[in-house]
Design an enzyme around this catalytic site. Structure first.
Site, PDB file in Angstrom:
ATOM      1  N   LYS A 138     -11.619   1.720  38.533  1.00 34.54           N
ATOM      2  CA  LYS A 138     -12.654   0.994  37.808  1.00 34.54           C
ATOM      3  C   LYS A 138     -13.017  -0.337  38.459  1.00 34.54           C
ATOM      4  CE  LYS A 138     -12.966   4.107  34.573  1.00 34.54           C
ATOM      5  NZ  LYS A 138     -14.127   5.009  34.493  1.00 34.54           N
ATOM      6  N   SER A 159      -4.065  10.701  33.834  1.00 27.20           N
ATOM      7  CA  SER A 159      -5.296  11.323  34.318  1.00 27.20           C
ATOM      8  C   SER A 159      -5.157  11.816  35.754  1.00 27.20           C
ATOM      9  CB  SER A 159      -6.476  10.349  34.202  1.00 27.20           C
ATOM     10  OG  SER A 159      -6.269   9.192  34.974  1.00 27.20           O
TER      11      SER A 159
END
Length: 340
Positions: free
Chosen positions: A50, A276
């Site tokens: 991110k 994830s």
């Protein structure tokens, strides 16, 4: 853009991007040795993919005059995006307010506060993730407030086209490999749309597979259903920047299966990754089993395991009969290129 801010942004890009591509080797059901190529994103400024999107969005906002020195940054997020905006926003001299569901890991909240961000938690009764977004949108009417709006901001996609996707392409060229598939979980959708779009422009026949938890198939159904433990993907809706018509069939993985594989990546290979990442590797392996053992399949490890200390990632996880991870034998990994 002020010269001072331009220099700060340039310095921050020295801490973001140019991540390593590794080859994870494995056997499936005692079959021949296979490999998945993985873009490892744990080495950025705050330890997640991110950082790329947050830095690019702020850089574009400065260029377009959408944000000014002293403005407050307000964003609804499930964790990693907020952490990225908190660290980068603080470096650029902004106050940062993060609005997030109260079921995210304690580590994420503590890290946000550690970067100086104000954190507002929203319960399921208060609207959960959608409620967080509504609260953030209400702040947009205040003076001197900038909302990145990660779920609808086209610069989220462009960030991954111009950095992650371009880096993967260069690394594959150095290896003289042609990718046949890319698979990744969908949180904001920036990674799958940006990386997928860039690779598709170079390799038109590549398959781009979005991934979701089997327990909460938001992409498949189009709405929030069930619950899952893979923080950072499949929040409560399909983001506006995600165009499923441009993508290939959705891949589903069970959250417990993803947890087990992420645990094994740490214990067996010394790769400390988040849940994830386990999900993405499982999804990539599923795709490769369909395409053939020699198919070049690429995925990403979005973050490290350090934001999950209080979660199921660090607790015993039962094996269920339908899980794939027990059929996977990890053989090791090789670092191919770091673009430095």
């Amino acid at each position: 853009m002020l010269k001072e801010n331009k220099q700060k942004l340039a310095n921050l890009w020295q801490m973001v991007g140019n991540s390593k591509l590794i080859e994870v080797r494995y056997h499936f059901k005692c079959g021949p040795l296979q490999r998945i190529l993985v873009k490892c994103e744990q080495g950025h400024l705050t330890g997640s993919i991110k950082d790329r999107m947050a830095l690019y969005i702020l850089e574009k906002a400065y260029e377009l005059g959408h944000i000014q020195p002293g403005d407050q940054i307000v964003e609804a997020t499930s964790g990693n995006t907020g952490i990225a905006f908190a660290a980068i926003g603080t470096k650029l001299g902004h106050r940062v307010r993060i609005i997030m569901p109260d079921w995210m890991s304690k580590e994420r909240v503590d890290i946000l506060k550690g970067y100086g961000a104000e954190v507002q938690l929203v319960s399921k009764e208060q609207g959960g993730f959608l409620g967080s977004i509504q609260l953030a949108e209400a702040m947009s009417f205040h003076d001197r407030v900038f909302l990145p709006r990660q779920f609808q901001n086209r610069y989220n996609v462009e960030a991954h086209e111009r950095t992650t996707g371009k880096e993967i392409d260069r690394q594959l060229l150095l290896l003289k490999l042609k990718p046949q598939a890319f698979a990744a979980g969908v949180g904001t959708g920036g990674t799958i749309m940006g990386v997928g779009g860039f690779l598709k422009s170079i390799y038109p026949e590549i398959a781009i597979h979005p991934l979701e938890p089997a327990e909460s198939p938001t992409l498949t159904t189009g709405y929030k259903v069930g619950s899952h433990r893979i923080q950072g993907i499949s929040d409560e809706f399909i983001p506006a920047i995600v165009n499923l018509k441009e993508l290939d069939p959705v891949v589903q993985v069970y959250d417990g299966d993803a947890i087990l594989l992420a645990q094994r990546l740490g214990k067996e290979l010394g790769l400390g990754v988040g849940i994830s990442s386990g999900a993405n590797l499982l999804g990539a392996i599923k795709v490769q089993q369909e395409l053939g053992r020699n198919a070049v399949v690429v995925t990403v490890f979005p973050d490290s395991n350090q934001k999950y200390l209080s979660t199921a990632l660090f607790r015993p996880e039962p094996i269920k009969p339908h899980y794939l991870s027990p059929e996977i034998t990890l053989d090791g990994y090789t670092i191919h290129d770091n673009l430095k």
